[in-house]
Design a protein around this motif. Structure first.
Motif, PDB file in Angstrom:
ATOM      1  N   GLU A  94       1.019  -1.130  -0.166  1.00 51.45           N
ATOM      2  CA  GLU A  94       0.411   0.038   0.209  1.00 51.45           C
ATOM      3  C   GLU A  94       0.780   1.175  -0.244  1.00 51.45           C
ATOM      4  O   GLU A  94       1.939   1.122   1.017  1.00 51.45           O
ATOM      5  CB  GLU A  94      -1.508   0.697   1.373  1.00 51.45           C
ATOM      6  CG  GLU A  94      -2.201  -1.353   1.200  1.00 51.45           C
ATOM      7  CD  GLU A  94      -1.689  -2.541   2.145  1.00 51.45           C
ATOM      8  OE1 GLU A  94      -1.003  -2.425   2.650  1.00 51.45           O
ATOM      9  OE2 GLU A  94      -2.010  -3.351   1.703  1.00 51.45           O
ATOM     10  N   SER A  95       0.467   1.922  -0.797  1.00 46.81           N
ATOM     11  CA  SER A  95       0.429   3.664  -0.722  1.00 46.81           C
ATOM     12  C   SER A  95       0.003   4.772  -0.247  1.00 46.81           C
ATOM     13  O   SER A  95      -0.976   5.417  -1.170  1.00 46.81           O
ATOM     14  CB  SER A  95       1.843   3.939  -1.826  1.00 46.81           C
ATOM     15  OG  SER A  95       2.353   4.862  -1.856  1.00 46.81           O
ATOM     16  N   LEU A  96      -0.737   5.136   0.703  1.00 45.84           N
ATOM     17  CA  LEU A  96      -1.534   6.006   1.450  1.00 45.84           C
ATOM     18  C   LEU A  96      -1.096   7.629   1.546  1.00 45.84           C
ATOM     19  O   LEU A  96      -1.676   7.736   0.534  1.00 45.84           O
ATOM     20  CB  LEU A  96      -2.085   5.534   2.477  1.00 45.84           C
ATOM     21  CG  LEU A  96      -2.920   4.005   2.584  1.00 45.84           C
ATOM     22  CD1 LEU A  96      -2.940   3.396   3.413  1.00 45.84           C
ATOM     23  CD2 LEU A  96      -3.974   3.532   1.102  1.00 45.84           C
ATOM     24  N   HIS A  97      -0.059   7.772   2.234  1.00 45.66           N
ATOM     25  CA  HIS A  97       0.315   8.364   2.487  1.00 45.66           C
ATOM     26  C   HIS A  97       1.700   8.660   2.878  1.00 45.66           C
ATOM     27  O   HIS A  97       2.430   7.928   3.091  1.00 45.66           O
ATOM     28  CB  HIS A  97      -0.477   9.142   3.347  1.00 45.66           C
ATOM     29  CG  HIS A  97      -0.438   9.128   5.275  1.00 45.66           C
ATOM     30  ND1 HIS A  97       0.271   8.545   5.525  1.00 45.66           N
ATOM     31  CD2 HIS A  97      -1.768   7.726   4.910  1.00 45.66           C
ATOM     32  CE1 HIS A  97      -0.259   7.584   7.134  1.00 45.66           C
ATOM     33  NE2 HIS A  97      -0.804   7.195   6.334  1.00 45.66           N
ATOM     34  N   ARG A  98       2.001  10.101   2.708  1.00 44.95           N
ATOM     35  CA  ARG A  98       3.488  10.109   3.442  1.00 44.95           C
ATOM     36  C   ARG A  98       3.797   8.959   4.504  1.00 44.95           C
ATOM     37  O   ARG A  98       5.386   9.224   4.903  1.00 44.95           O
ATOM     38  CB  ARG A  98       4.026  11.946   3.320  1.00 44.95           C
ATOM     39  CG  ARG A  98       3.554  12.620   2.068  1.00 44.95           C
ATOM     40  CD  ARG A  98       4.625  13.734   2.391  1.00 44.95           C
ATOM     41  NE  ARG A  98       4.739  14.676   3.447  1.00 44.95           N
ATOM     42  CZ  ARG A  98       3.660  15.869   3.521  1.00 44.95           C
ATOM     43  NH1 ARG A  98       3.267  15.476   2.629  1.00 44.95           N
ATOM     44  NH2 ARG A  98       3.637  16.936   4.136  1.00 44.95           N
ATOM     45  N   GLU A  99       3.329   9.202   5.157  1.00 43.90           N
ATOM     46  CA  GLU A  99       4.104   7.844   6.479  1.00 43.90           C
ATOM     47  C   GLU A  99       3.525   7.360   7.161  1.00 43.90           C
ATOM     48  O   GLU A  99       3.360   6.333   8.154  1.00 43.90           O
ATOM     49  CB  GLU A  99       3.494   9.119   7.820  1.00 43.90           C
ATOM     50  CG  GLU A  99       4.664  10.729   8.484  1.00 43.90           C
ATOM     51  CD  GLU A  99       4.358  11.750   7.975  1.00 43.90           C
ATOM     52  OE1 GLU A  99       3.162  12.354   7.320  1.00 43.90           O
ATOM     53  OE2 GLU A  99       5.155  12.079   7.231  1.00 43.90           O
ATOM     54  N   ASP A 100       2.947   6.655   5.809  1.00 44.62           N
ATOM     55  CA  ASP A 100       2.099   5.248   6.518  1.00 44.62           C
ATOM     56  C   ASP A 100       3.663   3.584   6.220  1.00 44.62           C
ATOM     57  O   ASP A 100       3.061   2.600   5.660  1.00 44.62           O
ATOM     58  CB  ASP A 100       1.731   4.805   4.876  1.00 44.62           C
ATOM     59  CG  ASP A 100       2.313   4.868   3.628  1.00 44.62           C
ATOM     60  OD1 ASP A 100       3.846   5.306   3.835  1.00 44.62           O
ATOM     61  OD2 ASP A 100       2.092   4.942   2.562  1.00 44.62           O
ATOM     62  N   GLY A 101       4.707   4.936   5.823  1.00 43.36           N
ATOM     63  CA  GLY A 101       5.642   3.144   6.662  1.00 43.36           C
ATOM     64  C   GLY A 101       6.549   3.139   4.446  1.00 43.36           C
ATOM     65  O   GLY A 101       7.373   2.240   5.369  1.00 43.36           O
ATOM     66  N   LEU A 102       5.880   2.638   3.494  1.00 42.20           N
ATOM     67  CA  LEU A 102       6.325   2.892   2.723  1.00 42.20           C
ATOM     68  C   LEU A 102       7.477   2.688   2.428  1.00 42.20           C
ATOM     69  O   LEU A 102       8.114   3.950   2.236  1.00 42.20           O
ATOM     70  CB  LEU A 102       6.055   3.089   1.549  1.00 42.20           C
ATOM     71  CG  LEU A 102       6.360   2.491  -0.432  1.00 42.20           C
ATOM     72  CD1 LEU A 102       5.937   1.270   0.205  1.00 42.20           C
ATOM     73  CD2 LEU A 102       4.873   3.264  -0.937  1.00 42.20           C
ATOM     74  N   GLU A 103       8.412   1.667   2.268  1.00 43.94           N
ATOM     75  CA  GLU A 103       9.868   1.801   1.942  1.00 43.94           C
ATOM     76  C   GLU A 103      10.519   0.965   0.367  1.00 43.94           C
ATOM     77  O   GLU A 103      10.228   0.185  -0.047  1.00 43.94           O
ATOM     78  CB  GLU A 103      10.446   1.306   3.058  1.00 43.94           C
ATOM     79  CG  GLU A 103      11.039   2.305   3.986  1.00 43.94           C
ATOM     80  CD  GLU A 103      11.403   1.580   5.279  1.00 43.94           C
ATOM     81  OE1 GLU A 103      13.025   1.081   4.842  1.00 43.94           O
ATOM     82  OE2 GLU A 103      11.348   1.961   6.619  1.00 43.94           O
ATOM     83  N   LEU A 104      11.051   1.808   0.065  1.00 42.85           N
ATOM     84  CA  LEU A 104      11.438   0.809  -1.104  1.00 42.85           C
ATOM     85  C   LEU A 104      12.816   0.452  -1.028  1.00 42.85           C
ATOM     86  O   LEU A 104      14.038   1.442  -0.975  1.00 42.85           O
ATOM     87  CB  LEU A 104      11.705   2.093  -2.546  1.00 42.85           C
ATOM     88  CG  LEU A 104      10.049   2.308  -3.367  1.00 42.85           C
ATOM     89  CD1 LEU A 104      10.324   3.002  -3.947  1.00 42.85           C
ATOM     90  CD2 LEU A 104       8.960   1.025  -3.033  1.00 42.85           C
ATOM     91  N   ARG A 105      13.393   0.032  -1.944  1.00 41.49           N
ATOM     92  CA  ARG A 105      14.895  -1.437  -1.789  1.00 41.49           C
ATOM     93  C   ARG A 105      15.669  -1.107  -2.915  1.00 41.49           C
ATOM     94  O   ARG A 105      14.563  -1.503  -4.339  1.00 41.49           O
ATOM     95  CB  ARG A 105      14.650  -3.074  -1.377  1.00 41.49           C
ATOM     96  CG  ARG A 105      14.587  -3.000  -0.332  1.00 41.49           C
ATOM     97  CD  ARG A 105      13.935  -4.536   0.944  1.00 41.49           C
ATOM     98  NE  ARG A 105      13.352  -4.708   1.560  1.00 41.49           N
ATOM     99  CZ  ARG A 105      12.326  -5.157   1.215  1.00 41.49           C
ATOM    100  NH1 ARG A 105      11.948  -5.554   0.333  1.00 41.49           N
ATOM    101  NH2 ARG A 105      11.156  -5.464   2.331  1.00 41.49           N
ATOM    102  N   ASP A 106      16.316  -0.494  -3.283  1.00 43.92           N
ATOM    103  CA  ASP A 106      16.972  -0.348  -4.879  1.00 43.92           C
ATOM    104  C   ASP A 106      16.334   0.127  -5.809  1.00 43.92           C
ATOM    105  O   ASP A 106      16.751   0.539  -7.066  1.00 43.92           O
ATOM    106  CB  ASP A 106      17.852  -1.788  -5.163  1.00 43.92           C
ATOM    107  CG  ASP A 106      18.430  -1.505  -5.379  1.00 43.92           C
ATOM    108  OD1 ASP A 106      19.497  -0.827  -5.520  1.00 43.92           O
ATOM    109  OD2 ASP A 106      19.425  -2.908  -5.703  1.00 43.92           O
ATOM    110  N   VAL A 107      14.733   1.555  -4.968  1.00 38.70           N
ATOM    111  CA  VAL A 107      14.470   1.982  -6.247  1.00 38.70           C
ATOM    112  C   VAL A 107      14.263   3.176  -6.212  1.00 38.70           C
ATOM    113  O   VAL A 107      14.191   3.577  -4.858  1.00 38.70           O
ATOM    114  CB  VAL A 107      12.807   1.652  -6.213  1.00 38.70           C
ATOM    115  CG1 VAL A 107      12.513   2.398  -7.352  1.00 38.70           C
ATOM    116  CG2 VAL A 107      13.389  -0.447  -7.127  1.00 38.70           C
ATOM    117  N   MET A 108      14.390   3.974  -6.958  1.00 35.20           N
ATOM    118  CA  MET A 108      14.345   6.076  -7.455  1.00 35.20           C
ATOM    119  C   MET A 108      12.532   6.007  -7.684  1.00 35.20           C
ATOM    120  O   MET A 108      12.695   5.181  -9.396  1.00 35.20           O
ATOM    121  CB  MET A 108      15.665   6.692  -7.018  1.00 35.20           C
ATOM    122  CG  MET A 108      14.965   8.389  -7.205  1.00 35.20           C
ATOM    123  SD  MET A 108      14.359   8.713  -5.730  1.00 35.20           S
ATOM    124  CE  MET A 108      16.309   8.616  -4.317  1.00 35.20           C
TER     125      MET A 108
END
Ligand code: SF4
Length: 226
Positions: A94-108
């Motif tokens: 999920e990608s809901l808002h800026r503080e939702d805990g999402l982290e990307l690995r090796d991707v920008m």
């Protein structure tokens, strides 16, 4: 990357887009009337040491322009981040808002236009203005190996940025096709995908399997996840 993102968010180079994103932020959509919209250029998001850079078109008026994080808060983003999660390049689907805990690995994740445009259509002049940030992003994520471009417009303007950065290539805009891959100097790659916009996903032009296959291949070429 932090400094670059701060600079992107403060950019005011395109008057038409400035007026539009601020107007959308003030009027808001009924479903989001309790939100404080971002209403500024939307910065890059992801891992500054990424080997894979995903290039989208532009934030959505009530997606990234609302949440302040690229591809966050709209259907295109749901498709993109779910796919990144499935191929183990994100820690959650999920990608809901800026503080939702999402982290990307090796991707920008970036875009060829950092402001939401009316009707999702930036002008050529606006795209030209934003090339400055595209080049700065690719310089900043200096260790990238694979660019995944989402849609023909992102492809065209990524080709231009690459040329200006000194990556000699003879790729033509007409060569864009879903799943196409091109070698770039320095053992680097460019992969094409249809954009996960509703226009493509609702009609079945782009399926989850097709998008996943692109990122499986990107991971393989980048040597990610080893
Ligand atoms: S589209 Fe790009 S160049 Fe234009 S105002 Fe937004 S961030 Fe600046």
């Amino acid at each position: 990357m932090h400094k670059l993102n701060v600079a992107i968010a403060a950019c005011e180079k395109c008057p038409r887009l400035m007026e539009y994103i601020q107007q959308v932020a003030q009027t808001r959509r009924r479903a989001y009337r309790d939100w404080e919209y971002w209403g500024k250029p939307v910065p890059n998001f992801g891992d500054p040491a990424a080997k894979i850079v995903v290039v989208g078109l532009a934030p959505a008026a009530h997606g990234g322009n609302r949440t302040g994080r690229i591809f966050t808060g709209d259907e295109s983003g749901n498709w993109l981040f779910r796919t990144l999660y499935e191929v183990e390049l994100a820690n959650q689907p999920e990608s809901l808002h800026r503080e939702d805990g999402l982290e990307l690995r090796d991707v920008m994740v970036t875009a060829v236009c950092h402001c939401a445009p009316p009707a999702n259509k930036p002008t050529r002049e606006e795209l030209q203005n934003c090339q400055h940030w595209m080049k700065a992003t690719l310089r900043c994520v200096g260790g990238w190996k694979v660019l995944v471009v989402l849609g023909r417009i992102a492809y065209e303007w990524t080709l231009r940025a690459l040329k200006e950065l000194g990556f000699e290539h003879s790729l033509k805009t007409s060569a864009f096709a879903h799943g196409a891959e091109f070698a770039l100097p320095g053992d680097r790659w460019l992969l094409c995908s249809y954009h996960p916009s509703q226009q493509n996903t609702f009609t079945g032009k782009l399926t989850r399997e097709m998008l996943r296959a692109v990122f499986d291949r990107a991971k393989q070429l980048a040597g990610s996840g080893k």
